[in-house]
Design a protein around this motif. Sequence first.
Motif, short mmCIF file in Angstrom:
data_model
loop_
_atom_site.label_atom_id
_atom_site.label_comp_id
_atom_site.label_asym_id
_atom_site.label_seq_id
_atom_site.Cartn_x
_atom_site.Cartn_y
_atom_site.Cartn_z
N LEU A 308 0.81 -1.22 0.00
CA LEU A 308 0.00 0.00 0.00
C LEU A 308 0.83 1.26 0.00
O LEU A 308 0.29 2.36 -0.12
CB LEU A 308 -0.93 0.00 1.21
CG LEU A 308 -1.95 -1.14 1.27
CD1 LEU A 308 -2.77 -1.05 2.54
CD2 LEU A 308 -2.85 -1.11 0.05
N ILE A 310 2.61 2.54 2.58
CA ILE A 310 2.42 3.28 3.82
C ILE A 310 3.54 2.92 4.79
O ILE A 310 4.34 2.01 4.54
CB ILE A 310 1.05 2.96 4.46
CG1 ILE A 310 0.94 1.48 4.79
CG2 ILE A 310 -0.08 3.39 3.53
CD1 ILE A 310 -0.35 1.09 5.48
N GLN A 331 -3.78 3.41 10.22
CA GLN A 331 -3.63 4.39 9.14
C GLN A 331 -4.83 4.28 8.20
O GLN A 331 -5.31 3.17 7.91
CB GLN A 331 -2.34 4.14 8.35
CG GLN A 331 -1.10 4.18 9.23
CD GLN A 331 0.17 3.99 8.43
OE1 GLN A 331 0.27 4.48 7.29
NE2 GLN A 331 1.14 3.30 9.01
N GLU A 332 -5.28 5.45 7.76
CA GLU A 332 -6.43 5.52 6.87
C GLU A 332 -5.95 5.54 5.41
O GLU A 332 -5.11 6.36 5.05
CB GLU A 332 -7.27 6.76 7.16
CG GLU A 332 -7.78 6.84 8.59
CD GLU A 332 -8.78 5.73 8.90
OE1 GLU A 332 -9.44 5.26 7.95
OE2 GLU A 332 -8.88 5.34 10.08
N VAL A 333 -6.49 4.65 4.63
CA VAL A 333 -6.22 4.61 3.18
C VAL A 333 -7.55 4.82 2.49
O VAL A 333 -8.34 3.90 2.33
CB VAL A 333 -5.58 3.27 2.77
CG1 VAL A 333 -5.29 3.27 1.28
CG2 VAL A 333 -4.31 3.00 3.56
N LEU A 603 -11.07 4.96 -2.37
CA LEU A 603 -9.73 4.44 -2.56
C LEU A 603 -8.93 5.23 -3.58
O LEU A 603 -7.82 4.87 -3.90
CB LEU A 603 -9.79 2.97 -3.02
CG LEU A 603 -10.44 2.02 -2.03
CD1 LEU A 603 -10.36 0.61 -2.58
CD2 LEU A 603 -9.73 2.09 -0.70
#
Length: 626
Positions: A308, A310, A331-333, A603
């Motif tokens: 991802l 991150i 963590q926000e994705v 997304l």
Amino acid sequence: MTLRDVLAAVRKHWVLMVLPVLLLAGGVGYLSLTAVPQYRAHAAVYVSIAAAEDPGDLNQGTSYTQAQMLSYARLASLPVVLDPVAESLGLDETGRELAGRVTASTSGDVSILDVSVTGASPDEAAQIANAVVDQLRGAIEDLAPDTGTGASAVSATVVDSAVPPQAPFAPSTRRNVLAAGFAGVVLGVLAAWLREALDTRVRRPEDVENATGVPVLGTLRPLRRSAPELAAPLAPTGPSAEDVRRVRTNLQMIGRVGRPKTFVVASALAGEGKTHTAVRIAGSFAAAGERVLLVDADLRRPAVADRLGIEGGVGLTEVLVGRAAFDDVVQEVGDRLSVLPSGAIPPNPSELLSSREFDELLEAAGERYDLVLVDAPPVLSVADAIVVARKAVGLVVVVDARRTRRAHLRKLVDGVRLGGGRVVGAVLNRGRVPAEAAYEYVASPSRGTVSGRAAARSRRAEARRGVATGGDRSAHRGGEGTHARTGDGGGTPAPAWSPVVPGTTEAPAAGAPDDASAAAGPRSDDPPASTGPHGDERLDAPRDEQAAVQHDGEADAPHDPPVDADAPHEPQADVTQDPRPDAPDDLQADARPPRGDVLAHPLGDVPHLEPAPADEDVLAPDATRR
């Protein structure tokens, strides 16, 4: 294995099917073409009783000769007959060697003996056949018993002499090639069947179900790896997106209503695509509007953070040992997808995943999120996935169609069940999708231009109506457009058609502005609009072209005389006024409300069009043009 399985194996391993046919047919055909032709000549001998005084003796003699026919046939291939033949013809072979080329036969109760001889040439075969029957006739009479007068009791007569054959009887190239081809087909089918029966890899969804009894949630076709995984989010359309949506739909039917849904995604061996599959499933659920938490529980070889793009230095490990809070490391994705990385690699992963802290973490996550996906290590490598599977609704096993064996799947399912977990389904990764499922069911790109073509047709029809009726709008555009296009270095400007202004008896001079436009005054930063064939504005002309036309018009075009301010006529509204004040000047005549707004995808930047307003007719011309 059924007939359909055999046909599928032949289609799959078609090389093994074609190779024996080509080798056998080609080899036999080559040997047949290069072989020496063989010819066969035939002759016949009739054997009977020499003499009989009464019918009884004749019947006894006939029975005797018929009983001796097989002996006479055997006599034709013995040296007593063939050695004199070889000497008389001067052959380079003995009688025993010549016996392989001579055949004598009889059938039933017939007293005729057929003799056939093969040779490399027609004449040679015929000469040997005639010599053999002559020598055989003498041998039969010599070996038969004598009568009372001393003569032979059996008489042998040549009834059919051999003649040179016209064509060889061997080799038959066509027959040999067909026989070899049929044998190759049989061998090819057998080889393909054995290859498929001995192949233990899981190729199709049926193989997974037959090996484990676990339902297949979906098949994911192979994709090229991109980094990071969600830099290019899941496409809204396309076959690959539909594969993931099919898995998502089947997962939504698993579990109890109102209970937290926690699934573990694992594989039998490493490198089968479990992390890739977990990320895509999580993204699909988030795109459907559900709150999703993706937990990287592979504390030995974590990969979710790298996929991802991150930060993965702090995560699940720190939460379980009490060094960080969940809200501090999650963590926000996107808007609805949360990711909990693995964090530091601990020395005791299995103990951490078996701890009470991990149970409390999953319980709290189930209350906050609609779906919790846990990416676990391979089942056959370590016991971590089995430990986590006990705490979830079930385990989703990822099966690589190019690597996984049936034995691996059986061990995985047995291990999870013995550990207290449940395998709820399988995802076949990098598998072949049937032709009916590979169809991309999307709208044709050409349909997006229907409204544009309809608007263009409406503009042309409106221009023609203005020419026919002498409307004010066409007069305004015709005069302005002609004024802008005249002046070509000494040429005479083309006169613009000028309809009669309502309330007057004469048409205004070409290029003369009406009261509304004269009161507003020309704008220095507005290039004049170009005109089409009917005098209406050409809105699709580039700004550079319009600016060049304006420059030429100012330099060379003659100025029209001023219009008398006291002339009675009605003021005309500016039809080019845009209801949007911030619209560009050169597009004010074609102002249209937006067809839809691009919404932010959870997304990534996935376009989504809002439906058009209910009172808007996309097939009618714009209201600002009427």
